[in-house]
Design an enzyme around this catalytic site. Structure first.
Site, PDB file in Angstrom:
ATOM      1  N   ASP A  68     132.680  74.649 -35.898  1.00 30.75           N
ATOM      2  CA  ASP A  68     132.751  73.582 -35.565  1.00 30.75           C
ATOM      3  C   ASP A  68     133.909  73.387 -34.445  1.00 30.75           C
ATOM      4  O   ASP A  68     134.423  74.467 -33.943  1.00 30.75           O
ATOM      5  CB  ASP A  68     133.350  72.664 -36.655  1.00 30.75           C
ATOM      6  CG  ASP A  68     132.665  71.239 -36.738  1.00 30.75           C
ATOM      7  OD1 ASP A  68     132.314  70.761 -35.721  1.00 30.75           O
ATOM      8  OD2 ASP A  68     132.789  70.559 -37.679  1.00 30.75           O
ATOM      9  N   HIS A 110     138.018  65.881 -38.241  1.00 31.88           N
ATOM     10  CA  HIS A 110     138.210  65.651 -36.969  1.00 31.88           C
ATOM     11  C   HIS A 110     139.823  65.274 -36.721  1.00 31.88           C
ATOM     12  O   HIS A 110     140.528  65.804 -35.755  1.00 31.88           O
ATOM     13  CB  HIS A 110     137.556  64.513 -36.304  1.00 31.88           C
ATOM     14  CG  HIS A 110     136.049  64.842 -36.210  1.00 31.88           C
ATOM     15  ND1 HIS A 110     135.084  64.569 -37.293  1.00 31.88           N
ATOM     16  CD2 HIS A 110     135.346  65.209 -35.093  1.00 31.88           C
ATOM     17  CE1 HIS A 110     133.890  65.073 -36.784  1.00 31.88           C
ATOM     18  NE2 HIS A 110     133.882  65.319 -35.485  1.00 31.88           N
TER      19      HIS A 110
END
Length: 594
Positions: free
Chosen positions: A314, A241
């Site tokens: 993702d 992330h």
């Protein structure tokens, strides 16, 4: 809401024939006909799965309208669908999509209505991340299960299948047909900041068996499961992330470790596989993330592993995929690599127009888009979206959070709690000699939709079991004053229960000073089981693997002796002073002797 007849007309009569045909591929002629009638702009939209703020598709709160205008340039989900013709929508708690099951069902119906009323309108594939454990988007009163590592500690494929079946039934009842779960990563790195307890464990074979079982549960309930994060995110110390992890496994190790659960998922007929924003030089030495790697996605996943289902990225807002290329290049490169669904780009307008221009300029062919759209439509057909895109309030009431489902979650949780230390048989605590309990420890933000905070949930559960328990939250980094307050409060208790969360120096000081009081101390690892290695003086230690209510209540029943500790470590715990040595091996776990 349009009638079923309207829906069938909106999809050019395809629904009826799709519903009665044998296999998804037998429907290809019908689906290809749908694709052939789509405009280029509609095709581009079908590839995107996008977030949108608000509890309603047409009448969100003003703050959500403002957020949508800022991030997407539209006011509502309905406007986003009309402008971009997106093929999927993803729900998030923070986007205010998931207040309660009936609201979610209404939102889902509103999204389907908005899409089906468009020219050549198609049903939307609505998704979310409902992993259970520490990652959940749909909370109470829906049934929440233990997370993957807890299921790994239980070790029962039957429980994994039951989790998938019940969770799938509840998601489908509220209009969610694609779940970005389960985690097929093999967590071999205790320092992994992003996977950890989201993984079933560190043994590839055990993970593979639980993956296949959970896939069968979800997909048997009519919800697409998603194995993530290909080619394997289990051995990294960087969170994708916020950074760009590198996996240093050899090709041989990948085959023996990371690939095993994905092969198992494919054999089980997994509907979708999510890519990882990681570098994996042994599989592709270009320096590109796997999400943008043709050798990994087309060469290995499609070619060597023979997977022909939907590949979804993702989130394209994560730093791991944005480090090397701009937001306009990422979606184009992902499609060139072999991706089908482009998930949650930072700017839908930038990404959508980039794909459109890539086709108009010849970098991408329309035939390449058609290939992915056909996979997406096959999945929508298999999930029954052409025939039944809508859900009912009656279905929500009959299905979501029923007593039977909640009882199943509690039973499964009882089989996961793992007893690691029990000196002088301190546990189970005796209500006559240890009636007055102090519950202290870390109180991380509760996973979505749980009661929380953890100290309060534990104290309440122990009180219900006949103790008198008082909660005193001390946080993940207690100050010296907070530690002193807890130590003082311990003087009036018969025993102390303390929750540890990815243990810090301050948490360690708290526990050590509580032990020094002479009061019996029971520690519960409410996230990573590795905490136990830092606290050799604690007389009793349990691993609960998460701080959701269902796992904390199960831990309380074990502490009280109402349930036996039956879990076994699905990962090894290394010694704190010598990480090369194992303190507790895979499979370790104590029981209560008679």
């Amino acid at each position: 809401m349009p009638s079923r007849r309207t829906v069938l007309a909106a999809t050019a009569g395809v629904a009826a024939s799709l519903a009665t045909s044998g296999t998804a591929h037998a429907n290809d002629k019908k689906l290809r006909s749908l694709v052939s009638r789509m405009t280029l702009e509609e095709k581009v939209g079908q590839l995107f799965v996008m977030r949108v703020y608000g509890h309603s598709a047409t009448a969100p709160d003003q703050a959500d309208i403002d957020a949508n205008l800022k991030e997407i340039g539209v006011r509502t989900a309905a406007e986003m669908i009309a402008r971009y013709r997106v093929g999927g929508v993803i729900y998030f708690t923070w986007a205010h999509n998931t207040r309660d099951p009936h609201q979610i069902a209404d939102l889902s119906n509103g999204i389907q209505k908005a899409s089906l009323r468009q020219p050549r309108g198609l049903p939307v594939l609505i998704s979310t991340d409902q992993e259970h454990g520490i990652v959940c988007r749909v909370g109470e009163p829906a049934t929440l299960f233990p997370g993957a590592m807890a299921i790994g500690a239980g070790g029962a494929r039957k429980d994994a299948r039951t989790l998938g079946r019940i969770a799938g039934q509840e998601l489908r009842a509220i209009g969610i047909r694609q779940n970005y779960s389960l985690v097929a990563d093999v967590n071999v790195n205790p320092a992994n900041p992003v996977i950890g307890v989201r993984s079933f464990g560190s043994e590839a074979g055990a993970v593979a068996g639980l993956v296949a079982a959970e896939v069968a549960g979800y997909q048997g309930a009519g919800v697409a499961a998603t194995a993530k994060h290909f080619p394997g995110h289990g051995d990294t110390a960087v969170d994708s992330h916020y950074g760009f992890p590198v996996i240093t496994h050899s090709r041989e190790l990948w085959e023996k470790l990371d690939a095993v659960p994905f092969r198992s998922a494919i054999r089980a007929g997994i509907d979708s596989i999510m890519t990882a924003h990681i570098q994996f030089p042994a599989l592709d030495d270009s320096g590109d993330p796997a999400t943008l790697s043709h050798p990994i996605l087309t060469g290995i996943l499609r070619g060597e592993l023979g997977y022909d289902g939907v590949v979804v990225t993702d989130s394209l807002g994560m730093e791991g995929v944005r480090t090397k290329y701009g937001d306009d290049r990422v979606p184009v490169l992902a499609l060139k690599a072999g991706v089908d669904q482009l998930l949650n780009p930072p700017s839908l307008d930038v990404a959508w127009n980039a794909v459109l221009k890539a086709v108009q300029g010849g970098e991408l062919t329309e035939a390449r888009l058609d290939e992915s759209i056909l996979r997406i439509l096959r999945l929508k057909a298999r999930l029954g979206l052409f025939e039944e895109p809508y859900v009912s309030h009656g279905g929500v009431t009959r299905t979501v959070g029923t007593p039977t489902h909640l009882a199943a979650a509690d039973r499964i949780a009882e089989r996961t709690t793992t007893l690691l230390v029990n000196e002088r048989r301190l546990l189970p605590l005796n209500r006559r000699t240890h009636r007055k309990l102090l519950v202290v420890g870390a109180d991380p933000a509760s996973p979505s939709g749980t009661t929380g905070p953890p100290t309060g949930v534990l104290a309440a559960a122990l009180t219900e079991l006949g103790f008198t328990a008082t909660a005193l939250p001390t946080g993940t980094a207690p100050s010296a004053a907070t530690v002193a307050q807890a130590v003082a409060a311990a003087q009036d208790a018969d025993a102390v229960v303390v929750g540890t969360y990815n243990i810090t120096a301050a948490q360690k000081a708290l526990v050590e000073q509580l032990v020094a009081t002479g009061r019996p101390v029971v520690a519960v690892a409410i996230r990573n089981p590795y905490d136990v290695a830092q606290l050799p003086a604690v007389p009793a230690y349990l691993a609960a693997y998460s701080w959701t209510d269902v796992e904390l209540r199960a831990a309380a029943r074990v502490i009280a002796g109402k349930a036996a500790p039956r879990g076994r470590l699905p990962v090894p715990v290394q010694r704190a002073d010598d990480p090369a040595k194992v303190l507790y091996p895979v499979g370790y776990g104590l029981s209560y002797g008679r």
